[in-house]
Scaffold this active site. Structure first.
Site, PDB file in Angstrom:
ATOM      1  N   ASN A  50       0.732  -0.859   0.092  1.00 50.58           N
ATOM      2  CA  ASN A  50      -0.278   0.508   0.187  1.00 50.58           C
ATOM      3  C   ASN A  50       1.011   1.440  -0.181  1.00 50.58           C
ATOM      4  O   ASN A  50       1.676   1.643   0.340  1.00 50.58           O
ATOM      5  CB  ASN A  50      -1.121   0.028   1.434  1.00 50.58           C
ATOM      6  CG  ASN A  50      -0.395   0.378   2.276  1.00 50.58           C
ATOM      7  OD1 ASN A  50      -0.232   2.376   2.621  1.00 50.58           O
ATOM      8  ND2 ASN A  50       0.042   0.345   3.087  1.00 50.58           N
ATOM      9  N   SER A  51       0.443   2.253  -0.599  1.00 47.44           N
ATOM     10  CA  SER A  51       0.814   3.678  -0.626  1.00 47.44           C
ATOM     11  C   SER A  51      -0.005   4.384  -0.336  1.00 47.44           C
ATOM     12  O   SER A  51      -0.027   5.258  -0.617  1.00 47.44           O
ATOM     13  CB  SER A  51       1.808   4.253  -1.721  1.00 47.44           C
ATOM     14  OG  SER A  51       1.079   4.103  -3.446  1.00 47.44           O
ATOM     15  N   LEU A 102      -1.940   8.361   4.372  1.00 46.06           N
ATOM     16  CA  LEU A 102      -2.102   8.572   4.991  1.00 46.06           C
ATOM     17  C   LEU A 102      -3.593   9.750   5.125  1.00 46.06           C
ATOM     18  O   LEU A 102      -3.502  10.674   6.006  1.00 46.06           O
ATOM     19  CB  LEU A 102      -1.433   9.128   6.089  1.00 46.06           C
ATOM     20  CG  LEU A 102       0.157   9.008   6.791  1.00 46.06           C
ATOM     21  CD1 LEU A 102       1.268   9.807   7.456  1.00 46.06           C
ATOM     22  CD2 LEU A 102      -0.183   7.880   7.939  1.00 46.06           C
ATOM     23  N   CYS A 122       5.846   5.609   8.494  1.00 49.05           N
ATOM     24  CA  CYS A 122       4.962   4.933   7.256  1.00 49.05           C
ATOM     25  C   CYS A 122       6.058   5.281   6.026  1.00 49.05           C
ATOM     26  O   CYS A 122       6.685   6.733   6.946  1.00 49.05           O
ATOM     27  CB  CYS A 122       3.800   6.337   7.460  1.00 49.05           C
ATOM     28  SG  CYS A 122       3.092   6.293   5.460  1.00 49.05           S
ATOM     29  N   ASN A 175       5.027  -2.208  11.599  1.00 50.58           N
ATOM     30  CA  ASN A 175       4.964  -1.002  10.349  1.00 50.58           C
ATOM     31  C   ASN A 175       5.732  -1.397   8.754  1.00 50.58           C
ATOM     32  O   ASN A 175       6.031  -3.101   9.060  1.00 50.58           O
ATOM     33  CB  ASN A 175       5.027   0.004  10.368  1.00 50.58           C
ATOM     34  CG  ASN A 175       4.326   1.341   9.444  1.00 50.58           C
ATOM     35  OD1 ASN A 175       3.282   0.339   8.874  1.00 50.58           O
ATOM     36  ND2 ASN A 175       3.739   1.927  10.377  1.00 50.58           N
ATOM     37  N   GLY A 229      -4.633  -6.652  10.698  1.00 46.55           N
ATOM     38  CA  GLY A 229      -4.274  -6.086  10.494  1.00 46.55           C
ATOM     39  C   GLY A 229      -4.614  -6.494   8.940  1.00 46.55           C
ATOM     40  O   GLY A 229      -6.059  -5.948   8.411  1.00 46.55           O
TER      41      GLY A 229
HETATM   42  C1  SIN Z   1      -0.543   5.137   4.704  1.00 39.57           C
HETATM   43  O1  SIN Z   1      -1.767   5.303   5.187  1.00 39.57           O
HETATM   44  O2  SIN Z   1       0.183   4.679   4.072  1.00 39.57           O
HETATM   45  C2  SIN Z   1       0.153   3.793   5.509  1.00 39.57           C
HETATM   46  C3  SIN Z   1       0.535   4.459   6.863  1.00 39.57           C
HETATM   47  C4  SIN Z   1       1.504   3.450   7.567  1.00 39.57           C
HETATM   48  O3  SIN Z   1       1.672   2.519   6.822  1.00 39.57           O
HETATM   49  O4  SIN Z   1       1.884   3.775   8.493  1.00 39.57           O
END
Ligand code: SIN
Length: 304
Positions: free
Chosen positions: A69-70, A73, A129, A191, A264
């Protein structure tokens, strides 16, 4: 039935299964599938001071045994969370963890201050992140900056502070120790692992951001190893995560030294994953003649 309950930094949890940040929104969607009070806790999507749209698409790529995922946030901002989501969550009789992030130490401090007078039970400081160009993992790579930001946020926080660590370092235990020395009440790990996906037909990167964070069962052996190594060094509780899909996976993290775990990516393929994992952990404890799940923590037998 085993006693699954625990005390996490002074907060009572019914069981050690916490929905992981970024995979559970603010709980509303999953609340249509089951009673959220079954969970040990809910860790909300990473919050920033202001609303963020996140990264442009494509920002998800499936991989064998996981996803990249990218997201970047995406979130509605802390004020919207406090006004619209938190009051609803606080009616659910479940521990609420706010995951906070920012682009400067001052922003993290402001986030902790803003959440201080709310009913949030615990803070998870996300310095891991990998998907943002400012902040995020930038604070989480070097032990000195882990120490500095943890110290500053701990001074402002009214709730117990969990520091979420990145696996994208040569020795995660140095950062675990830095967080502990700076006053963190707990650490959560891991993470995502930074990766890329390649579209060979187009000869192009799949993700618009080029890189993304890998999660899911593919990362579980790495996460277990990092929890096991860190548990030998720190005395504060560890919350383990990385590809947990079953009660036995949760138990494996606890045997390695995790007091609680976060689930998750499994929520995406099975919306009932968390309550199922709670039942499976209970059954595992029965099979092992363990009366309290906390008896499992750190009891892994090593070879040689
Ligand atoms: C994201 O929103 O990019 C993921 C958050 C994370 O990896 O901490």
């Amino acid at each position: 039935m085993a006693d699954l309950s625990l005390d996490l930094c002074g907060v009572k949890l019914k069981n050690p299964i916490i929905a992981a940040s970024g995979t559970f929104g603010f709980g509303r969607e999953y609340g249509r599938f089951y009673d959220l009070s079954e969970l040990g806790g809910i860790c909300c999507k990473g919050l920033t001071l202001c609303r963020r749209e996140g990264n442009p698409p494509p920002r998800i790529a499936e991989t064998p045994m996981g996803i990249l995922n990218s997201v970047g946030l995406q979130n509605p901002g802390v004020e919207s969370f406090i006004e619209n989501d938190l009051p609803w969550l606080l009616t659910k009789n479940v521990a609420v963890i706010a995951n906070i992030t920012g682009t400067s130490v001052e922003q993290y401090v402001q986030m902790a201050e803003r959440l201080a007078g709310t009913g949030v039970h615990l803070l998870e400081m996300n310095i891991s992140c990998p998907n943002v160009h400012e902040g995020g993992v930038a604070f989480g790579v070097k032990p000195e900056s882990v120490y500095a930001i943890t110290k500053a946020v701990k001074a402002a926080a009214k709730q117990p502070l969990i520091v979420k660590l990145t696996p994208n370092v040569s020795d995660i235990t140095e950062n675990a120790l830095a967080a502990e020395e700076a006053g963190a009440n707990a650490i959560s790990m891991i993470n995502t692992l930074t990766g890329i996906a390649v579209d060979t037909n187009k000869r192009k990167m799949v993700l618009a951001n080029n890189t993304g964070g890998l999660s899911g069962p593919a990362v579980r052996p790495v996460a277990l190893r990092m929890v096991w190594q860190s548990a030998k060094k720190v005395h504060i509780p560890i919350i383990g995560m990385g590809g947990i899909e079953t009660g036995e996976d949760a138990a494996a993290f606890m045997l390695c030294g995790a007091k609680a775990v976060m689930v998750g990516t499994a929520n995406f393929t099975d919306p009932f994953a968390c309550p199922r994992i709670i039942r499976e952990l209970d059954a595992y404890c029965d099979r092992q003649n363990v009366r309290s799940a906390q008896e499992l923590v750190g009891t892994l037998e090593e070879n040689g």
